[in-house]
Design an enzyme around this catalytic site. Structure first.
Site: not given
Ligand code: NAP
Ligand code: G4F
Length: 336
Positions: A130, A153, A12, A10, A132
């Site tokens: 990640s 995280y 992204q 569900t 991160e």
């Molecule tokens: P997201 O939009 O936050 O989606 C997270 C998914 O995990 C949702 O379907 C959520 O379900 C599900 N989830 C949360 N808690 C759960 C639980 N207890 N049991 C089962 N499912 C659960 O994240 P995303 O951006 O698609 O990222 C996908 C994965 O890649 C994540 O593991 C994230 O940490 C990792 N990642 C993302 C990025 C990025 O930039 N997007 C970068 C590096 C790694 P609900 O919809 O019900 O909340």
């Molecule tokens: O968009 P963010 O919340 O993403 P962040 O923390 O980089 O994490 C995302 O990317 C990771 C990969 O490196 C994933 F693993 C993780 O699951 C997630 O998808 O914040 C990006 C940057 C940060 O430095 C934060 O401090 O934006 C800065 N920021 C500034 N103002 C903000 C805000 N972030 C958020 N969420 N909200 C603000 O108002």
């Protein structure tokens, strides 16, 4: 027909990965969580395009905190591939719910790996690692860069990363880590910074919002386009040997630059609308993430295509369209 099991459908990435796998002819099984309100909106366009839920998509209730639900699914579905995308994925939120994040984003990976081990099926495993995890280690970051996480995280993702490596080494499981840098789209959660910005720009244009309040504008990220990143996940599991790969664009921009570009798309001066508030800052920040994805290019043939400006523009344009559709009553919610 290959079978895939995807956690986090569900979210992204889950929604894009499901589309990719269905297009490749897979039978796809996804997990969803019980919620008091609809939580499958990102999968709705699949239903809308076809008029009904795709025949090869099966959604099951499961939770990463519930080992039994995962073990039963692996036993019943017998998947060829598992993509573990589910997580408490918000960095700032992980400071508020650290133990839950450790469980769902960290320990749950062991639950899935144990289910694979117990099944003896030879299922291939993708772990959503990640950038991160690199935390305060300076850029550019690649597969050899040491981890220094700066959030609960990040620490939980480091645990999962090593769990996948360990099960590969100890039991010969085909387990790969995709170390993905930030990737975005119009399906990005509304509280991540890029989507918060593009949604605010659209709402300001439409007169629904007057200001945008952000935290640290100096943070630097390597932002790519999500649909291209799920392709890399699939490529990792098709490779003969399991391994770990950085997936990134190699291009760096600050949050301030993202804001500037998003407001520029609609010809507005961002400084008139944006203010900062310390409540959006984190107890410890990750200053700069810039990835070197040359290994993925060399071994998997994966390369990013969408540029930073194209990404910002497409997100602003989609959010403008969504706000306008919503205002005109065009958006209809369907549960899948
Ligand atoms: P997201 O939009 O936050 O989606 C997270 C998914 O995990 C949702 O379907 C959520 O379900 C599900 N989830 C949360 N808690 C759960 C639980 N207890 N049991 C089962 N499912 C659960 O994240 P995303 O951006 O698609 O990222 C996908 C994965 O890649 C994540 O593991 C994230 O940490 C990792 N990642 C993302 C990025 C990025 O930039 N997007 C970068 C590096 C790694 P609900 O919809 O019900 O909340
Ligand atoms: O968009 P963010 O919340 O993403 P962040 O923390 O980089 O994490 C995302 O990317 C990771 C990969 O490196 C994933 F693993 C993780 O699951 C997630 O998808 O914040 C990006 C940057 C940060 O430095 C934060 O401090 O934006 C800065 N920021 C500034 N103002 C903000 C805000 N972030 C958020 N969420 N909200 C603000 O108002």
């Amino acid at each position: 027909m290959k079978k895939a099991l995807v956690t986090g459908t569900t979210g992204q990435d889950g929604s894009y990965l499901i589309e990719l796998l269905l297009a490749k002819g897979y039978e796809v099984h996804g997990t969803k969580r019980r919620s008091s309100s609809f939580n499958t909106s990102r999968l709705e366009n699949l239903s809308r395009e076809r008029g009904s839920k795709p025949d090869n998509l099966f959604l099951h209730y499961a939770d990463l905190a519930d080992a039994g639900s995962l073990t039963n699914l692996v036993r019943d579905v017998q998947p060829d591939e598992i993509y573990n995308l589910g997580a408490q994925s918000h960095v700032a939120v992980s400071f508020e719910v650290p133990e839950y994040t450790a469980d769902v984003t960290g320990v749950a990976t062991i639950r899935l790996l144990e289910a694979i081990r117990a099944s003896g099926l030879g299922t291939r495993f993708y772990q959503a690692s990640s950038s991160e995890m690199f935390g305060s280690t300076p850029p550019p970051q690649n597969e050899e860069t040491p981890f220094h996480p700066r959030s609960p995280y990040g620490a939980a993702k480091v645990y999962s990363y090593w769990a996948a490596v360990n099960y590969r080494e100890a039991y010969g499981i085909h387990a790969s880590n995709g170390i993905l840098f930030n990737h975005e789209s119009h399906r990005r959660g509304e509280t991540f910074v890029t989507r918060k910005i593009t949604r605010a720009v659209a709402r300001i244009v439409e007169g629904l919002q007057t200001e945008l309040v952000l935290g640290n504008l100096d943070a630097v990220r390597d932002w790519g386009y999500a649909p291209e990143y799920v392709e890399a996940m699939w490529l990792m599991l098709q490779h003969e040997t399991a391994d770990d790969y950085v997936i990134a664009t190699g291009e760096a921009h600050s949050v301030r630059e993202f804001v500037e570009a998003a407001f520029a798309r609609v010809n507005l001066d961002w400084e008139k609308y944006v203010r900062t508030d310390a409540r959006y800052e984190r107890p410890s920040e990750v200053d700069a993430l810039i990835g070197d994805a040359s290994k993925a290019a060399r071994v998997l043939g994966w390369k990013p295509k969408t540029t930073f400006t194209e990404l910002v523009n497409l997100m602003v344009d989609e959010d403008l369209q969504s706000v306008r559709d919503e205002r005109s009553g065009k958006l209809v919610r369907i549960d899948i």
